[in-house]
Design an enzyme around this catalytic site. Structure first.
Site, PDB file in Angstrom:
ATOM      1  CB  SER A 111      83.948  65.393  29.396  1.00 12.85           C
ATOM      2  OG  SER A 111      84.398  66.827  29.607  1.00 12.85           O
ATOM      3  CE1 TYR A 134      87.989  69.258  33.873  1.00  9.29           C
ATOM      4  CE2 TYR A 134      86.474  69.533  32.069  1.00  9.29           C
ATOM      5  CZ  TYR A 134      87.671  68.997  32.739  1.00  9.29           C
ATOM      6  OH  TYR A 134      88.621  68.214  32.033  1.00  9.29           O
ATOM      7  CB  THR A 160      88.331  66.630  36.780  1.00 10.70           C
ATOM      8  OG1 THR A 160      87.793  65.742  36.093  1.00 10.70           O
ATOM      9  CG2 THR A 160      89.864  66.993  36.143  1.00 10.70           C
ATOM     10  CE  LYS A 256      90.534  61.539  34.252  1.00 10.07           C
ATOM     11  NZ  LYS A 256      91.051  62.542  33.748  1.00 10.07           N
ATOM     12  CG  HIS A 280      94.061  66.438  32.465  1.00 12.03           C
ATOM     13  ND1 HIS A 280      92.808  66.666  33.525  1.00 12.03           N
ATOM     14  CD2 HIS A 280      93.527  66.932  31.354  1.00 12.03           C
ATOM     15  CE1 HIS A 280      91.940  67.006  32.979  1.00 12.03           C
ATOM     16  NE2 HIS A 280      92.264  67.115  31.446  1.00 12.03           N
TER      17      HIS A 280
END
Length: 390
Positions: A111, A134, A160, A256, A280
């Protein structure tokens, strides 16, 4: 000394140990959803409404769950999902989970909001891993993240799409969980009851968001991190940005956070290599449909144009087999591996993967199949939320 985890027979066993060992604020961060947590609960409970057809007197020898996800060989149709704060479930958590995934033969995804950095994981593993992006307002920082992932030989980028704004997670607010966490009296008292976790954290230097601190403008330490993160998630992110990100990246792209067929069609047209049906884990929009319920319509809309995967709610190998039967060509697991990590570190992640594999393998055999490639919706009966026979 290697632990004997043979008595850990299901993911729930690992969850209970993780709950006991982890500080409350970090356990609650993992094991919670937004608002009323309705979607969080239904992500899991809706799997239970799906029933298998059992077949008997068939040859069950030589079974295989092997497949490919975006062209990469995998031991089973599972990748470890990107999860923030992973290194707070257990010291050096991202490194340990990546090692476990590599040894087991499935992909690991790091992440943006990880405790261990891209470079930390690259230095401590040998298999290429995936990186989740992100999109931040600071485009220079974002482009540098992509470059760092390239330099680390990451083999796929996971974009994401469902966190332009943050869902309201009541437990995190009550616990004072922020970046960095607030040292309240209640939190400090709770930490005092977790000596094993504390000792491991004292023995690592990785205790902040190392992808961000020292890399983003004016973020040189924990004190400057909070204001930066609160301002940086970009609510302007749109489909127009996907092509630019794909061009910057130049490799395999996974989107995603897709829940509706219309968005799935846009993802397929964007040039992405795979999409993930995901809400999520119930941590963003509450009172939306579970991911497993959303999956069949997405597969029907785009299943021949793009690889469709799913996450959110997977707690067993049977869940993975049901998702595959409904058209998912891969899955991603978050909480299932985090419970193992919080309970026993790398060994716990390995045990979680072993549990999922065995449950999926044996369940496939009972439905009359030896190879996952031969499994389709014919192994399923109807469900309460889908009255037609599969």
């Amino acid at each position: 000394m290697k632990s004997d985890l043979s008595k850990m027979t299901c993911i729930e066993d690992l969850r209970l140990v993780a709950k006991r060992k982890m500080p409350r604020m970090f356990y609650d961060y993992i094991d919670s959803g937004s608002w009323t947590e309705t979607t969080y609960r239904e992500n899991t409970s809706d799997f239970k409404d799906i029933r298998f057809r059992q077949k008997v007197l068939v040859n069950m020898e030589g079974r295989s769950l092997e497949t490919k996800m975006i062209g990469q060989d995998v031991k089973m149709p599972v990748a470890i999902a990107p999860t923030g704060f992973t290194g707070m479930a257990h010291a050096d958590g991202e490194i340990l989970a990546a090692r476990a995934a590599e040894k087991f033969g499935i992909p690991f995804t790091l992440s943006t909001m990880s405790i261990c950095s891209i470079e930390d994981v690259a230095e401590n593993t040998s298999a290429p891993f995936w990186f989740q992006l992100y999109v931040m307002r600071d485009r220079e920082f974002m482009e540098n993240l992509i470059k760092r992932a390239k330099d680390a030989n990451c083999s796929a980028l996971v974009l994401t799409a469902d966190l332009q704004v943050l869902g309201q997670r009541h437990k995190d607010i009550k616990n004072g969980l922020s970046a960095p966490p607030k040292p309240t009296i209640a939190n400090l008292i709770n930490l005092a009851t977790k000596p094993e976790w504390c000792m491991k954290m004292l023995n690592t230097e990785r205790r902040t968001f190392r992808n961000i601190v020292g890399h983003a403008k004016n973020v040189g330490d924990l004190s400057s991190l909070s204001s930066w993160t609160s301002e940086q998630f970009d609510p302007r992110l749109s489909w127009d940005d996907v092509a630019r990100i794909k061009d910057l990246w130049g490799g395999k792209l996974i989107i995603k956070g897709i829940m509706e067929p219309e968005d799935a069609e846009k993802a397929a047209k964007s040039g992405a290599d795979a999409l993930v049906v995901s809400n999520h884990g119930g941590r963003q929009l509450d009172d939306t449909v579970s991911a497993i319920k959303a999956l069949p319509d997405v597969v029907s809309a785009v299943g021949s144009d793009i690889e469709v995967w799913m996450d959110s709610g997977i707690r067993s190998g049977q869940d993975i087999l049901k998702a595959w039967a409904l058209g998912a060509k891969g899955t991603m697991i978050g909480r299932a591996f985090l419970y193992g990590l919080g309970a026993y570190g790398e060994e716990g992640v390995t045990r979680a993967l072993e549990i999922l594999y065995k449950e999926m393998d044996i369940s496939m055999a009972f439905t009359g199949h030896r190879n996952i490639q031969d499994v389709d919706s014919s192994i399923l009966r109807s469900t309460r939320w889908h009255q037609d026979e599969f």
